[in-house]
Design a protein around this motif. Structure first.
Motif, PDB file in Angstrom:
ATOM      1  N   THR A   1     -16.992  12.319  33.794  1.00 12.54           N
ATOM      2  CA  THR A   1     -16.774  12.432  32.469  1.00 12.54           C
ATOM      3  C   THR A   1     -17.647  13.264  31.609  1.00 12.54           C
ATOM      4  OG1 THR A   1     -16.602   9.723  32.441  1.00 12.54           O
ATOM      5  CG2 THR A   1     -17.369  10.873  30.289  1.00 12.54           C
TER       6      THR A   1
ATOM      7  N   ALA B   1     -15.833  16.694  29.902  1.00 17.76           N
ATOM      8  CA  ALA B   1     -16.273  16.803  28.440  1.00 17.76           C
ATOM      9  C   ALA B   1     -16.751  18.382  28.452  1.00 17.76           C
ATOM     10  CB  ALA B   1     -17.209  15.954  28.021  1.00 17.76           C
TER      11      ALA B   1
ATOM     12  N   TRP C   1     -12.095  17.025  18.849  1.00 20.42           N
ATOM     13  CA  TRP C   1     -10.695  16.534  18.727  1.00 20.42           C
ATOM     14  C   TRP C   1      -9.889  17.286  17.820  1.00 20.42           C
ATOM     15  CZ3 TRP C   1     -15.654  15.110  16.738  1.00 20.42           C
ATOM     16  CH2 TRP C   1     -16.028  15.288  15.581  1.00 20.42           C
TER      17      TRP C   1
ATOM     18  N   TYR D   1     -12.556   5.418  19.946  1.00 16.42           N
ATOM     19  CA  TYR D   1     -12.316   6.769  19.517  1.00 16.42           C
ATOM     20  C   TYR D   1     -13.606   7.400  18.843  1.00 16.42           C
ATOM     21  CZ  TYR D   1     -10.624  10.765  16.381  1.00 16.42           C
ATOM     22  OH  TYR D   1     -10.411  11.950  15.723  1.00 16.42           O
TER      23      TYR D   1
ATOM     24  N   GLU E   1     -15.562   8.465  22.039  1.00 12.54           N
ATOM     25  CA  GLU E   1     -15.504   9.750  22.373  1.00 12.54           C
ATOM     26  C   GLU E   1     -15.815  10.831  21.410  1.00 12.54           C
ATOM     27  OE1 GLU E   1     -11.376  10.410  24.489  1.00 12.54           O
ATOM     28  OE2 GLU E   1     -10.927   9.107  22.919  1.00 12.54           O
TER      29      GLU E   1
ATOM     30  N   HIS F   1     -18.345  13.531  23.268  1.00 12.90           N
ATOM     31  CA  HIS F   1     -18.046  14.941  23.183  1.00 12.90           C
ATOM     32  C   HIS F   1     -19.107  15.805  22.305  1.00 12.90           C
ATOM     33  CE1 HIS F   1     -14.500  15.134  25.825  1.00 12.90           C
ATOM     34  NE2 HIS F   1     -14.381  13.902  25.405  1.00 12.90           N
TER      35      HIS F   1
ATOM     36  N   TRP G   1     -17.451   1.267  29.642  1.00  8.38           N
ATOM     37  CA  TRP G   1     -16.708   2.472  29.184  1.00  8.38           C
ATOM     38  C   TRP G   1     -15.917   3.051  30.371  1.00  8.38           C
ATOM     39  CZ3 TRP G   1     -18.254   6.984  31.449  1.00  8.38           C
ATOM     40  CH2 TRP G   1     -19.105   7.040  32.143  1.00  8.38           C
TER      41      TRP G   1
ATOM     42  N   PHE H   1     -10.185   8.113  28.394  1.00  9.63           N
ATOM     43  CA  PHE H   1     -11.175   8.985  28.159  1.00  9.63           C
ATOM     44  C   PHE H   1     -11.217  10.203  29.153  1.00  9.63           C
ATOM     45  CE2 PHE H   1     -14.125   5.232  26.860  1.00  9.63           C
ATOM     46  CZ  PHE H   1     -13.302   5.131  25.679  1.00  9.63           C
TER      47      PHE H   1
ATOM     48  N   PRO I   1      -8.198  12.733  26.458  1.00  9.11           N
ATOM     49  CA  PRO I   1      -9.197  12.575  25.367  1.00  9.11           C
ATOM     50  C   PRO I   1      -8.810  12.611  23.934  1.00  9.11           C
ATOM     51  CG  PRO I   1      -9.948  14.158  27.184  1.00  9.11           C
ATOM     52  CD  PRO I   1      -8.464  13.800  27.239  1.00  9.11           C
TER      53      PRO I   1
END
Length: 610
Positions: free
Chosen positions: A245, A249, A265, A474, A477, A481, A520, A526, A530
């Motif tokens: 992860t 990221a 995003w 969401y 995330e 990030h 998670w 994810f 993403p």
């Protein structure tokens, strides 16, 4: 704990046999419509063919796009689409073969080999989009004078969105070539890790799909053991999953900075042809509704169970009155197709094709990708559905959901490979609508008030999982990030973000304890895509509003609906929703959709107080 990539434990024969007897014979897909097999002469011939097509395309057009007249530009577009469709056919076959058994090293190798081969060939034609985006608006408009070129205007419109974020040819080529040993390799590691994990349960070692299935069992002790086994095994592998992860990221952060995206995003919103303001309006509307929806419902459910707060493994527990019988596959098929046919015989006829042909893979098995999906493949073939059917009511609703995706993809195929793909803003529309059609028909056939209450409760839970939980994910995330830009996130930090965002959404009536902080880690979105998860909330709220228009007797609704599905990616959400009098930019649109869930909870509260 054994290494997650070792040979998987054998599937328990007793439980498998019981499930098989109960659900009946389950269909498995036949991928030969794409290719006869990974070693087939047809596949080898196709790879040689597309290699020649890519090389000749590059030789004919590299550095010349600005000089092409309109007719020649239309020809170039058609040749480019042909190559991309062949790429899509090969990768669809490789992906579906791999999804069927991610523990098979031969299938894993084939998938990786095809990724590398197609990625290398795609590099030859990468210049085409870059050169198009260097054209001025006036020059490009002139090239669309010929009807053959004008056909691609919607695709070019969407391509131009990325013009400000494109880099030099050399950098774009480097990013493209490194993808197979970068992001794609980390995704494969995640998939094979999760497929290889086994979860102790009594004397058995279960797959992820099987252990999740036990978390909705009628027996509370079964639910507890399943949840704790899931959390414990995730915890034993959490350092690897956190490393995957963090790496992905960081990889995204680097590329976003090079491309000058302001937020993590932003790229996804551009890709999905949706304005930031529309997404923010959705997210804010859902967050404001947490107390009225999830907090209120779970407090009500805790009251039904005679406790002040539910353990997290009881969040989706069946009600005591719920019919726990196994629904055999033929009955599931009949229910779903009847609901589709009641709305539109044409839509049901499309759905019937999935059952008449070998387009569905339904049995759970070791190594198979968990969950469910619909894969569009290419317009010259047809979609395929992957399920892990175990005979619960939720499995029937999943069938209705994925069949909606499949019908949407099938109908949109007429737009051709470049324009068949539906933007995220509408990607979940047909699936959620198909699920709603099935639910409404089942609800109308409820034999008594008790059965109706159980069905409403199940639907509310599904909608909360689709809307509230996805918006919470969401939020997870976004925080993940955003914080990753300041340094690697520890396992503890990731768990804290998860608990905080889940706690905010679920409310005080759900106890988030123990190894739930690791949950998670098994969410594939994810890793795979993403910032996709808000699509489920978008689709659910949109369909709630759309279904209300249908219930109000909108003239020609079914015909308008099918035209919306056929449009694929040609039109954006404003154009597609306009015939129904809907506008996703209007905050009232989201409140209307959320009001449907609130109305169901009102009805449940009314039955409780009687």
């Amino acid at each position: 704990m054994p290494h997650p990539l070792q040979t998987p434990a054998r599937m328990p024969e007793t439980s498998a046999a019981v499930a098989q007897d109960a659900v009946g014979s389950l269909p498995q897909w036949d991928l030969s419509d794409l290719f006869p097999g990974p070693d087939s002469p047809k596949l080898q011939e196709t790879l040689l063919e597309v290699e020649g097509l890519s090389q000749s395309f590059a030789a004919d057009y590299r550095g010349t796009i600005i000089d092409l007249d309109s007719a020649a530009f239309g020809t170039a577009m058609a040749r480019y689409e042909q190559i991309q469709e062949i790429f899509g056919r090969v990768m669809s076959f490789a992906h579906l073969l791999y999804a069927g058994d991610q523990n098979d090293p031969k299938k894993g190798k084939f998938f990786q080999d095809m990724q590398e081969k197609i990625n290398a060939l795609a590099t030859d034609i990468l210049f085409f989009c870059l050169e198009i985006n260097r054209l001025s608006d006036d020059v490009l408009a002139a090239k669309l004078a010929d009807p053959a070129a004008a056909r691609y205007q919607p695709w070019l419109r969407d391509l131009r969105v990325f013009k400000p974020h494109e880099l030099s040819d050399d950098v774009e080529r480097l990013l493209h070539e490194k993808q197979v040993c970068g992001r794609a390799a980390w995704i494969r590691l995640f998939d094979e890790t999760m497929a290889g994990l086994r979860f102790p349960f009594g004397d058995d070692l279960l797959t992820e799909a099987e252990i999740l299935h036990h978390m909705t069992d009628r027996d509370p002790e079964t639910r507890r053991q399943a949840a704790q086994s899931l959390g414990r095994v995730l915890g034993e592998n959490i350092r690897l999953l956190a490393h995957i992860t963090n790496t992905l990221a960081k990889d995204k952060e680097i590329e976003d900075q090079w491309r000058s995206y302001p937020h993590p995003w932003s790229a996804k919103n551009k890709m999905n042809q949706v304005e930031d303001a529309v997404v923010e309006a959705l997210v804010e509307a859902v967050r404001e509704s947490f107390p009225r929806l999830s907090h209120r419902y779970y407090a009500l459910k805790a009251q039904w169970f005679g406790v002040e707060a539910l353990d997290y493994w009881d969040r989706n527990a069946p009600l005591k009155e719920e019919d726990n019988r196994i629904i055999a596959w033929p009955e599931a098929q009949t229910r779903v197709l009847a609901a589709y046919a009641d709305f539109s015989p044409e839509l049901a006829a499309v759905g019937q094709r999935f059952f008449d042909s070998a387009w569905i893979d339904a049995p759970p098995r070791p190594g198979k990708a968990s969950g469910a999906f619909a894969h569009p493949t290419v317009p010259s073939c047809h979609p395929y559905l992957l399920l892990n059917y175990q005979g619960r009511v939720r499995d029937v609703m999943t069938l209705a959901h994925e069949l909606g995706h499949g019908c949407h993809q099938y109908l949109a195929g007429q737009q051709g490979y470049l324009m068949a793909d539906t933007p995220l803003t509408l990607a979940e529309t047909a699936s959620v609508f198909g699920e709603m059609l099935t639910f409404r028909m089942v609800l109308a056939d409820a034999p008594d008030e008790k059965s109706r209450r159980v069905m409403l409760a199940n639907k509310v839970e599904d909608m909360l999982n689709t809307v509230v939980r996805q918006v919470a994910m969401y939020g997870f995330e976004r925080r993940l990030h955003s914080q990753r830009r300041h340094g690697e996130l520890s396992v503890e930090a990731l768990g804290d973000i998860w608990l905080e965002t889940q706690g905010e959404s679920l409310g005080p009536a759900i106890k988030l304890t123990g190894d739930y902080r690791h949950f998670w880690a098994y969410v594939p979105h994810f890793v795979h895509s993403p910032f996709y998860v808000y699509a489920y909330a978008f689709g659910d709220c949109l369909v709630n509003s759309l279904y209300m228009v249908y219930q109000e007797g909108e003239k020609g609704f079914a015909e308008k609906y099918l035209e919306m599905l056929r449009a694929g990616g040609v039109k954006r959400h404003r154009e597609l929703l306009a015939p129904f009098g809907l506008d996703a930019a209007d905050p009232a649109f989201w409140k209307r959709g959320l009001g449907v869930i609130e109305g169901f909870i009102d009805e449940l509260e009314g039955t409780t107080t009687k």
